[in-house]
Each structure stands twice: as C-alpha cells, then as structure tokens.
Design an enzyme around this catalytic site. Structure first.
Site, mmCIF file in Angstrom:
data_model
loop_
_atom_site.group_PDB
_atom_site.id
_atom_site.type_symbol
_atom_site.label_atom_id
_atom_site.label_comp_id
_atom_site.label_asym_id
_atom_site.label_seq_id
_atom_site.Cartn_x
_atom_site.Cartn_y
_atom_site.Cartn_z
ATOM 1 N N HIS A 1 -10.392 1.669 0.284
ATOM 2 C CA HIS A 1 -10.847 0.807 1.379
ATOM 3 C C HIS A 1 -12.361 0.577 1.370
ATOM 4 O O HIS A 1 -12.871 -0.198 2.180
ATOM 5 C CB HIS A 1 -10.414 1.387 2.731
ATOM 6 C CG HIS A 1 -8.966 1.184 3.033
ATOM 7 N ND1 HIS A 1 -7.977 1.935 2.438
ATOM 8 C CD2 HIS A 1 -8.329 0.296 3.839
ATOM 9 C CE1 HIS A 1 -6.796 1.527 2.888
ATOM 10 N NE2 HIS A 1 -6.981 0.542 3.731
ATOM 11 N N GLU B 1 0.823 -1.211 0.000
ATOM 12 C CA GLU B 1 0.000 0.000 0.000
ATOM 13 C C GLU B 1 0.855 1.258 0.000
ATOM 14 O O GLU B 1 0.547 2.232 -0.708
ATOM 15 C CB GLU B 1 -0.957 -0.009 1.196
ATOM 16 C CG GLU B 1 -2.076 -1.040 1.058
ATOM 17 C CD GLU B 1 -3.018 -1.056 2.253
ATOM 18 O OE1 GLU B 1 -2.806 -0.255 3.184
ATOM 19 O OE2 GLU B 1 -3.954 -1.871 2.256
#
Length: 311
Positions: free
Chosen positions: A192, A159
């Site tokens: 997300h 990420e």
C-alpha cells in the site's frame, strides 16, 4: 502431510533456501500486483473511470495467474499434499456457507459501535438503516459505479486471493501457520506504500504528511491483513476474508472522535467497547475449524499446528 522425495537430510539442507525462495516469491507477487497498476501511463487521478477500469483489468489478470506461482513453488519445493492448488488457496465448495457468514458476522460484531452510530444518525433509526441495506435501487446504483466496484468487489477479491490465498500456502510450510499469519500481512501493508507515488504526483500534501498517512495506512492494513490471514487459516476458505475485506472497505476506519462528541456519547462508547469485547470472545468460537471441515492449507503445516486446531 508434508513430504519430500529427497528424504529428511536433503530436506533439512534445502530448508533455508526453500524458505528464502518462498519469501522472494511472495515479494514478487506483491511487486507484480502493485506494478500492474502502473503499466497504464496516465495523468488522470486514480478515481477516474478509465483509470479504474484499466487497473481492475490488470489486478484481475495478476490474480488469475497467481495459482501458477503457487503451483510452481509447490513443484519446486517438492511439497506433496492431497489437495489441488485452488483448494490450498481457499477456493472450494465444502462448508462454503458458514465460511461466508460466520467471519462476516464476526467482523460486523467488531463494528458494533460504528453501526449503532450510523443508525442513531439516520432519521429513520435502525429501520432506516435496514431499509437502505435492502434497497434494490441503491444496489443497482452501486453496481453501476466503478469506484464502488473497485472498492467493494475487485480490490477485496484480488487482494485476498493474492495476499492470502496465494501467499499463505507458500509461507505455511516454512514458517508454520502462526508465523505465516503475521508475516503475510507485511507484504500486504508494504504494497500500500504505492499511494505515496499517487499523492506526490498530485501534490496534495507535503512529503511529511504523505509519509505520516502512509505509515498509518501500513499499520492498519497490516493489522487487518493479520485478521484476514487468521480467518483464512482457521476456515480454509478465501470467501470469508473477501467478504470481511469488502465490509471493512464500506465502513472505513471507525470515527471514534465523532462518537466522543456525539449527543449519545455514553451509549456509543458502550457500543464500541461491547463490540470489541464480543469480537474477542467470539474470535475463536466463530472460526472453529469444526464448522469448516478439513482445511487443505493446514495439511502443509508440520505438527503441532495450533491455529488449525479446534478450540
């Protein structure tokens, strides 16, 4: 220094288009990263070992390919800089030790309250917490746990490499360093939202609860993303954001409500407040570019670039 082969007039004419391509490139990276999690069709929950292994393989592949996206964008935008793509993405050896230690120390200071609370709840106190942190057997068990590897290693590494290392060098020439710090986390926060799909598939909660939880997750992931983007711009390294991300994943969100109900409430509230205060006081000193040498990604910014300057 940012240069263009086409001269200032053409550069100005293409600036708007170039920045839109930059935003679309970041959005594409975010979509590919999240999409790679769903190329494996399975009815198993996300924490099942086989699901974790496949998804880890997918995001590692996307992370490996992300430098090609940055390279392609730099070539298309005619950006000239005396640094490699990997250096622009924060993968470099210069000042690696302070880049790994100081941002992590800063993050731990922010978590002073939760760390003190954990030590108070440990029967052996601070000594017990230190022994647990240094216990070799515990670390061996962690390394053998795929959930731990996903949360503490693969997720932070991939990420940060994609959402900070790859996106920041593309955003900085268009938006400037400060705006990029607040813009890149939006892609991170939106990414997300894919957890909504997971929750709906498992039918654990109502849609209203799922949306509320997802909204809160978007909020704190965006705030956290801004912090790690700030670390990335100030240090020119991706290692600091990765370690800070891993540490925060291990700690989770501070449980302030339990601190307010704790027998040692006064001491804990003081620790929480002191942690936040020290974090704010040390934010710029511990991320001062003085410790990290020349920062490659800052060379992409048009002057003045205040975030890249020493304080």
């Amino acid at each position: 220094m940012l240069e263009s082969e086409h001269g200032p007039i053409t550069h100005e004419e293409h600036a708007h288009t170039r920045c839109w391509v930059c935003v679309l490139s970041c959005l594409l990276l975010a979509c590919v990263y999240v999409g790679s999690l769903y190329v494996w069709r399975s009815s198993l929950p996300r924490d099942h070992p086989s699901v974790i292994k496949r998804r880890c393989a997918s995001v590692l592949l996307v992370s490996t390919l992300s430098p090609a996206v940055v390279k392609g964008w730099i070539h298309w935008a005619d950006v000239r800089v005396d640094a490699s793509v990997w250096e622009l993405m924060g993968v470099r050896l210069e000042s690696l030790v302070p880049a790994a230690i100081l941002p992590l120390l800063l993050t731990m200071v922010c978590y002073l309250g939760p760390l003190v609370q954990s030590a108070m709840d440990n029967p052996k106190g601070f000594t017990g917490e230190l022994q647990s942190a240094l216990d070799v057997q515990s670390w061996r068990l962690c390394v053998g746990d795929v959930v731990w590897l996903r949360n503490q290693v693969v997720a932070p590494l991939t990420e940060e490499l994609v959402f900070r290392g790859a996106m920041m060098p593309m955003l900085v020439p268009c938006t400037g360093p400060t705006a990029a710090i607040f813009m890149a986390p939006l892609f991170f926060g939106v990414a997300h939202f894919h957890h909504i799909i997971e929750q709906r598939r498992l039918h654990k909660d109502s849609m209203s609860v799922i949306l509320l939880v997802s909204g809160m997750q978007f909020l704190y992931t965006t705030v956290f993303g801004a912090f790690t983007a700030f670390i990335f711009m100030r240090t020119g390294h991706v290692v600091g954001p990765v370690l800070c991300h891993s540490f925060c994943n291990s700690q989770g969100l501070p449980d302030i409500s339990s601190a307010l109900k704790h027998p040692q409430q006064s001491a804990l509230v003081f620790s929480y407040l002191m942690g936040v205060l020290l974090f704010l006081v040390l934010l710029f000193p511990l991320t001062d570019p003085f410790f990290y040498g020349d920062i490659p990604v800052c060379s992409l910014a048009l002057p003045p670039a205040s975030v890249c300057q020493m304080k």
